[in-house]
Design an enzyme around this catalytic site. Sequence first.
Site, mmCIF file in Angstrom:
data_model
loop_
_atom_site.group_PDB
_atom_site.id
_atom_site.type_symbol
_atom_site.label_atom_id
_atom_site.label_comp_id
_atom_site.label_asym_id
_atom_site.label_seq_id
_atom_site.Cartn_x
_atom_site.Cartn_y
_atom_site.Cartn_z
ATOM 1 C CG ASP A 17 -0.276 -0.118 2.526
ATOM 2 O OD1 ASP A 17 0.962 -0.232 2.538
ATOM 3 O OD2 ASP A 17 -0.972 -0.114 3.559
ATOM 4 C CB CYS A 18 3.304 2.992 0.921
ATOM 5 S SG CYS A 18 4.281 1.916 1.985
ATOM 6 C CB CYS A 21 4.861 -2.033 0.349
ATOM 7 S SG CYS A 21 4.069 -1.549 1.894
ATOM 8 C CB CYS A 389 15.224 5.985 8.552
ATOM 9 S SG CYS A 389 14.310 4.878 7.457
ATOM 10 C CB CYS A 391 11.586 6.188 4.731
ATOM 11 S SG CYS A 391 11.695 4.533 5.413
ATOM 12 C CG ASP A 433 5.304 12.586 -40.033
ATOM 13 O OD1 ASP A 433 5.955 12.659 -41.083
ATOM 14 O OD2 ASP A 433 4.139 12.141 -39.969
ATOM 15 C CB THR A 435 1.395 13.274 -43.687
ATOM 16 O OG1 THR A 435 1.925 13.993 -44.795
ATOM 17 C CG2 THR A 435 0.006 12.749 -44.018
ATOM 18 C CG ASP A 629 0.792 9.913 -38.161
ATOM 19 O OD1 ASP A 629 1.805 10.240 -38.807
ATOM 20 O OD2 ASP A 629 -0.329 9.783 -38.675
ATOM 21 C CG ASP A 715 12.019 8.467 9.331
ATOM 22 O OD1 ASP A 715 12.761 8.487 8.336
ATOM 23 O OD2 ASP A 715 11.161 7.590 9.539
#
Length: 753
Positions: A17-18, A21, A389, A391, A433, A435, A629, A715
């Site tokens: 969830d972050c 992780c 730390c 993080c 480009d 065209t 394209d 932190d």
Amino acid sequence: MSVGSSTEHEWRVTGMDCGSCAAKVRGAVERLPGVGDVDVALMTERLRLSLDEGQSSPEQIETAVRGLGFGIAPKGARPEQPKGGFVLPEDASPATGGIPETDGTETPSAQDAGDPVWYRTHKGRLVIGTGVLLALAWGTRGLVGAEVAHWAFVLATLIGLYPVARRALAMARAGMPFTIEMLMTIAAAGALVIGEPEEAALVVFLFAVGELLEGVSAGKARDSIRALGRLVPKTARLEVGRTTREVVPDRLSIGHVVQVRPGDRIPCDGEVIEGASGVDESPVTGESVPSMKESGSKVFAGSINTEALLRVRVTKMAEDNTIARIVRLVAEAESARAPTERFIDRFSRVYMPAVVGAAVLVAVLPPLAFGQPWGEWTYRALALLLIGCPCALVISVPASIASALSTGARNGLLMKGGKVIEAAASVTHVAFDKTGTLTHGRPRVTDLSVFTGDEAGLLSVAAGIEKGASHPLALAICAEAERRGVRAAMTSGARVLPGLGAEATVGGATVRAGSPRLAEELGILTDAGRARIAALEAEGQTVVVVVRDATALGLIALRDEPRADAAKAIAELDELGIASVMLTGDNPRTAEAIADGLGLDHRAGLMPEDKVTAIRDLTANARVMMIGDGINDAPALAAAHVGVAMGSGTDVALETADAAILRNRVTDAAGTIRLARATMANIRQNIAIALGLKAFFLVTTILGFTGLWIAILADTGATVLVTLNALRLLGFRPAAASDTMTADTGRRKAATA
């Protein structure tokens, strides 16, 4: 898929969830022997790697991930519920053939359920639990005295620290001893040992709050991508004979016909076969003004029919529609990590042990060398551990990249990862480009000059050669023949002459339709023919010469008008300090007429390999973005520092390119660069926040001015600040101020209507 002696494997990892992780999962598996090319995607919960099964087995990978507290299941299997975690919702309806009926009472897709509210998550429960324990401990001190309160704080610390320590030990066993969980465990336990249980309990609570805020904040970027998937409606009205049935859009196949009522979302990418109506494409492309769709028009899944009933033929399977492609490209973009992010990862691996070493020195040197109190310097060393730390530093880049990818996707700008964003931010030149990029790519026939025979014969031969071709000039010639009621000549052996035109056989004779260069190479042009070509090209028209054997039958002149916003796009790039150049295979006179009208430099008469050479010449002294394209543009897109495909382009161009502009607006070229520059500025701010706070509190901690609870605020506070700063990109508007005002006006008019 085999990669040398290794095999590629893919799993779904649940409970992440972050950003930290994902970093822990990556760190745990890449330490195993035989593992390479590790790719962890947070937004799609994907773990992909190459594995030499002679050194490690897939089961060992799964054991390592489960040991960190995450769920893991092979691709295609039912997702595993992690202990104390949750499984992200997904639309699990199988994509099978056939046409199943539905009575409209299907269970709503889990995709719409959303993530659990914060207090039902593992981190939310930890915050509530540690907060209650801390409050009870403070209450105990006021009611029964300091002695009992002392042990209440000890109990609160131990209960709140237990899940943190368990994760720390699991990661240490996985070969990652230097983690925030380990530093937290050492610091809180050390505070208990030196008689500071109140600070230890407060540190545990603040750490839990920081973890929760980080998870909630980082999830917002992912939610905006997942919301794209919810644009496709739950049901589609499929025509079966003379009746309609409601089916799941995933079950639609190419060729099926669906009805889209006014107010309904279109369930597929398709082509209108009956009806005329305005379609609001803003959910997909960000374009605020509804686009009129009629028979033959293309429509996107997720756009909204606003006026009248449309019958739409499905042209793409659900997994290949526009929404699916956007989600897939953004998800894959996580794999292309920015060079800055990779550097910070390498730096943090050295930085963490250095901080631990510095903390040990702070704890032992003053007492041993200068007779200072052990308790005081141990306390400072513990605070130093928490402050050190990295993080906030580690997530400073991926948090910004995730927000930028989400913002780009919502505004019709797709960039395939942080590497592309970083490259786009440093662009100094943009090559276009012509065209289909600077022009609409829908030329029309404006003039026929006949040398031999009549106009009908000239058009018949040209349409026969170009029949079945996808080039805009070929389509225009065939359309003109159809408009005039001229039947295309029967041809055989048709083939493309790259950069020159096409040829086929009619009645035993070789016929060709191509550029004046082709006619010159064949040596069949007269002085009068050259003069007529020059006059047409001076007017900005493209000339096609039609040839039978060694005789020129005549000329077909076509004109492709520039897009309405092309000149504005060049001006916006100029304001950003970026030079523009047009690369085209068209003739020099036509190219000059178009380029002069738009206000940019040009290079004309380029074969596909010449475009690559031109890009390489530019990249020798500049950072180049190429925008195109067509199939012919794919090599040039790959040769540029950043290749960008227009949304109407071919699949080859889209796959080759590093980025895509979905709205076919040339001004989005400048928008892409603005977003990239804003992202890199945001990353620099994040790094400054992370390192600045660390440096300040490192000094104040060593000098004894700040303690443990300030250390954990430094932190987790830095981590939260970095994440919140990254989330500001979710509100960034890549369009220029005038474009934004126009879009807002369009939305207000639509709302009023």
